[in-house]
Scaffold this motif. Structure first.
Motif: not given
Length: 229
Positions: A110, A113-121, A203
């Motif tokens: 989890r 996933r939060v870090s991944l979402s920030r990187e994609v943003d 991604e």
């Protein structure tokens, strides 16, 4: 083209509304090119950082030492950010002897996933502007074209004898508005499609690393659980 029909002469002779249309398209084009250069540099750097980090990670580096080294940096991004977020949460949850390995991995996954979402943003920054510029610029140019031609025919209607020289400037300024709309839209659309594809590839690389790293940590969690029994 004669001097009477040069671009700058047509611009100054155009109506205020058509001038505003041209200036708007010029601003959109300049901003789009600025974002294109900025995104190209950022995505190229992100791709390069992935290769460097993977080479370091899969070389057999000690995870604790790697985490300490990365945490000491002022700013991290990409795979390094995912690694630090996941490893930090894994260590925190592992300190509790009552935590089940599956619960440890759920929290670790989890956090990544939060870090991944920030990187994609971050990777997708400014892409919505390019998409919008590519969509609306032709219509803004078309609006200037319609307005310029309409004014030309209105002025022509008040003349007893119509000549090509009378309507040529108005039609020319109208067509320039269309050309500027296409000039602003085409690079923006091409860049948006190209960058979107690059972001998707990055991604996927992030997601693949996250799953591979999760597998490594899961094996470690199971080993720690057996040692604690």
């Amino acid at each position: 083209m004669s001097s009477e029909l040069s671009f700058f002469d047509l611009f100054w002779q155009a109506s205020i509304l058509v001038q505003l249309v041209m200036l708007t398209l010029l601003i959109i084009s300049v901003v789009s090119w600025a974002f294109i250069f900025q995104r190209n540099k950022a995505l190229s750097q992100a791709s390069s950082e992935i290769k460097k980090f993977e080479d370091r990670f899969w070389s057999g580096a000690d995870l604790n030492r790697l985490y300490q080294e990365l945490s000491a940096r002022q700013s991290i991004g990409g795979l390094a950010s995912l690694f630090c977020a996941g490893f930090k949460e894994f260590v925190r949850l592992s300190k509790s002897s009552t935590t089940h390995p599956d619960a440890i991995m759920d929290g670790t996954h989890r956090a990544m996933r939060v870090s991944l979402s920030r990187e994609v943003d971050s990777l997708e920054s400014h892409l919505p502007f390019l998409a919008t510029a590519g969509s609306i610029s032709p219509y803004i140019g078309l609006f200037g074209t319609v307005w310029g031609i309409m004014n030309s025919f209105i002025a022509l209607g008040g003349q007893h004898q119509a000549t090509l020289a009378m309507v040529a400037p108005g039609i020319a300024e109208a067509l320039i508005a269309t050309a500027m709309g296409l000039f602003a839209a085409i690079p923006a659309v091409i860049a948006y499609n190209r960058f979107s594809h690059q972001v998707e590839k990055l991604e996927n690389n992030y997601a693949n690393f996250m799953e591979e790293f999760s597998s490594i940590l899961h094996r470690q969690a199971l080993a720690n659980s057996k040692d604690g029994q």
